[in-house]
Design an enzyme around this catalytic site. Structure first.
Site, PDB file in Angstrom:
ATOM      1  N   ILE A 129       0.684  -1.303   0.038  1.00 18.77           N
ATOM      2  CA  ILE A 129       0.174  -0.003   0.238  1.00 18.77           C
ATOM      3  C   ILE A 129       1.024   1.210   0.069  1.00 18.77           C
ATOM      4  O   ILE A 129       1.561   1.727   1.073  1.00 18.77           O
ATOM      5  CB  ILE A 129      -1.063  -0.074   1.255  1.00 18.77           C
ATOM      6  CG1 ILE A 129      -1.788  -1.286   1.396  1.00 18.77           C
ATOM      7  CG2 ILE A 129      -1.839   1.207   1.169  1.00 18.77           C
ATOM      8  CD1 ILE A 129      -2.640  -1.475   2.594  1.00 18.77           C
ATOM      9  N   ASP A 130       1.022   1.878  -1.112  1.00 21.10           N
ATOM     10  CA  ASP A 130       1.592   3.091  -1.176  1.00 21.10           C
ATOM     11  C   ASP A 130       0.698   4.384  -0.786  1.00 21.10           C
ATOM     12  O   ASP A 130      -0.299   4.407  -1.321  1.00 21.10           O
ATOM     13  CB  ASP A 130       2.219   3.240  -2.494  1.00 21.10           C
ATOM     14  CG  ASP A 130       2.975   2.350  -3.244  1.00 21.10           C
ATOM     15  OD1 ASP A 130       3.726   1.733  -2.195  1.00 21.10           O
ATOM     16  OD2 ASP A 130       3.194   2.081  -4.365  1.00 21.10           O
ATOM     17  N   VAL A 131       1.269   5.242   0.107  1.00 19.79           N
ATOM     18  CA  VAL A 131       0.399   6.179   0.752  1.00 19.79           C
ATOM     19  C   VAL A 131       1.034   7.518   0.580  1.00 19.79           C
ATOM     20  O   VAL A 131       2.222   7.686   0.588  1.00 19.79           O
ATOM     21  CB  VAL A 131       0.224   5.948   2.295  1.00 19.79           C
ATOM     22  CG1 VAL A 131      -0.671   4.546   2.285  1.00 19.79           C
ATOM     23  CG2 VAL A 131       1.378   5.868   2.887  1.00 19.79           C
TER      24      VAL A 131
END
Length: 258
Positions: A129-131
């Site tokens: 999950i790139d945030v």
């Protein structure tokens, strides 16, 4: 019993090992296979290899490169990049890779998580999950090297990914990528408290003290880093490095005892 893991993350771009800042401006730092050999010698806990071109270019994983990396790697290996179906994941596992990471494809079609878990087992499915922080507060999920925004809360998506069969979550901070300013500990605690599977955090580590702080504040997690393990010194000279076993054990013990 689970133990904290210290995990180098290698990015592959146009066939070479690179490092980015804020998911931009990839700097060539060497040959991925040579880096794997060095991390073997340094007894790294695990290794994450991400092809940052495959999804953006709409191509499938480079199975020949993966096979070469897996043949050299003497530690658990996680590969991500371009995986869009369970058959590809199965082929990657068959090459000797322990875990398959998915990101954009899992967000676009969440049921893919269940399909891959049914094929290779939940323990081998990693959802990345790139945030990025939002201007008005909170975080949003992004894909395609940070260029594509999704109206998803990372904590809620992590929970959904686990419900669908993910055996591990990797949270990667776009804002802190390559900055070497330390992890986002507040977000790390939120994610860690929300799921009951192993979680690894990536983005911001600039020293072993940052890793120790993550373990001390968040608990038994994976502490991953790129710049910390490929650069050395103020001028960021390229040098593959990793803490020796004694240093690593002392650091982990101190963090868990705090």
């Amino acid at each position: 019993m689970l133990r904290p893991r210290i995990i180098p993350c290698l990015l592959i771009h146009e066939g070479g090992l690179v490092k980015t800042v804020g998911f931009k401006d990839p700097k060539y730092v060497g040959d991925p296979v040579n880096a794997v050999k060095i991390f073997n010698e340094k007894e790294s806990d695990e290794l994450v290899v991400l092809d940052i071109d495959a999804t953006v270019n709409g191509v499938e994983p480079d199975f020949a490169v993966i096979a070469h990396l897996a043949a050299e790697c003497r530690m658990p290996l996680c590969y991500g990049g371009g995986v869009r179906n369970a058959a590809q994941a199965k082929q990657i596992i068959g090459l000797g890779v322990e875990k398959v990471a998915i990101s954009a494809a899992a967000i676009e079609r969440p049921e893919l998580i269940s399909e891959i878990a049914a094929e290779i087992g939940s323990q081998s499915v990693v959802v990345v999950i790139d945030v990025r922080k939002k201007m008005m507060g909170g975080h949003e999920v992004r894909t395609h090297n940070g260029k594509k925004a999704h109206k998803l809360d990372p904590v809620m998506f992590a929970q959904e990914a686990v419900r669908l069969g993910a055996g591990e979550i990797v949270v990667n901070s776009i804002d802190l990528d390559g900055t070497m300013k330390g992890y986002d500990l507040k977000l790390a605690r939120r994610i860690r408290d929300a799921v009951r599977v192993p979680v690894t955090f990536l983005g911001g580590a600039g020293s072993l003290a940052d890793i120790e702080a993550l373990i001390r504040e968040v608990g038994v997690v994976g502490a991953s880093a790129g710049s910390l393990f490929v650069f050395k010194g103020t001028y960021r000279a390229v040098l593959i490095n990793y803490p020796n076993p004694d240093t690593k054990e002392q650091m982990v013990r101190a963090a868990l005892a705090a």
